[in-house]
Design a protein around this motif. Sequence first.
Motif, PDB file in Angstrom:
ATOM      1  N   ASP A   1      -7.698  -4.397  -1.876  1.00  0.00           N
ATOM      2  CA  ASP A   1      -7.504  -5.261  -0.718  1.00  0.00           C
ATOM      3  C   ASP A   1      -8.847  -5.309   0.006  1.00  0.00           C
TER       4      ASP A   1
ATOM      5  N   ASP B   1      -3.805  -2.034  -5.844  1.00  0.00           N
ATOM      6  CA  ASP B   1      -3.217  -2.488  -4.576  1.00  0.00           C
ATOM      7  C   ASP B   1      -3.972  -3.761  -4.167  1.00  0.00           C
TER       8      ASP B   1
ATOM      9  N   SER C   1      -7.152  -0.110   3.038  1.00  0.00           N
ATOM     10  CA  SER C   1      -6.433   0.866   3.868  1.00  0.00           C
ATOM     11  C   SER C   1      -6.143   2.177   3.152  1.00  0.00           C
TER      12      SER C   1
ATOM     13  N   THR D   1       0.835  -1.209   0.000  1.00  0.00           N
ATOM     14  CA  THR D   1       0.000   0.000   0.000  1.00  0.00           C
ATOM     15  C   THR D   1       0.864   1.252   0.000  1.00  0.00           C
TER      16      THR D   1
END
Length: 269
Positions: A39, A137, A44, A16
């Motif tokens: 993710d 990501d 995040s 990330t």
Amino acid sequence: MQTVAFHSYRGGVGKTLLSVNTAVQLAKFGKKVCLVDFDLRAPSLQSYITSESVFSLDQNDFVSFTEFLIGKGSPEEVINPTKLENFYVVVSDIEILQNKSQTRSKLTQHGEGRILAKLFEFIRYCNSQEFEFLIIDCMPGVTYRSLDALVVSDKIMIITRPVKSEITGLGLVISECYSKLDDTKFYAIMNQIETIQDLKNQPNQMDLKIAQDNLKGIASTLKNNNLEIDILHSFRRVPFVTERIYVLLEDPHPFTKEIQEFCQKLISL
Ligand SMILES: Nc1ncnc2c1ncn2[C@@H]1O[C@H](COP(=O)(O)OP(=O)(O)OP(=O)(O)O)[C@@H](O)[C@H]1O
Ligand SMILES: [Mg+2]
């Protein structure tokens, strides 16, 4: 458009941090970039973008990628412009996962290709909007969703740290997963390495030997499979305190400089 996935065998290796900073830097270099938080189990990206004043998007204004994937919301609705020219973000929503176990299982288990089809739909839309880079990501490890992301990507950045426990896992992911993907290019990125200068100040001979053996171990794992994977870049360990977009907030900074070098390489691939 180039679709570039950031993936790893283990969690917590720096996907990330590297993907966010890379995406922002590419935008600063004038490329039109869309960064996707894929993710789905532990999103995040929001903590990076809402903690920075430059991205003062209200959390409630986001339509999450999760909703798009389950058939609610269009690609247009999930791509958020930011205050930074050329930089767009797609966030995932942890609340949906916390509150609705049905949705959770839809998103994390085998779904007869439905999520994959949604990803291709999303990529078609990004192409039509003339994005130059789609940065994904990913979830770590081999899961249905990480495989979906890898299948739709042109390039896969394999993030790994020079620690022994990651070397064996890396070999497994290469042979079980990466080697089965056709028409995909793979690059290894070493993260959190100690430089000779760093090592000189601290350790005993034993630490030094372990560090060197681990580096050799990774290099031979990358070459030991059917795929030959080159190390594209090595990022050194820097003492980070927060989840930050260094390339925006810290220039000059050694990490910013490394990201800039890495982006130059990515652009010229
Ligand atoms: N080069 C580096 N130097 C120092 N700390 C780093 C470096 N790269 C990553 N970190 C730190 O390691 C931690 C994990 O990084 P990050 O969240 O980016 O990993 P991840 O691979 O996305 O994890 P997950 O698989 O859980 O999503 C963070 O605290 C991050 O700041
Ligand atoms: Mg992550």
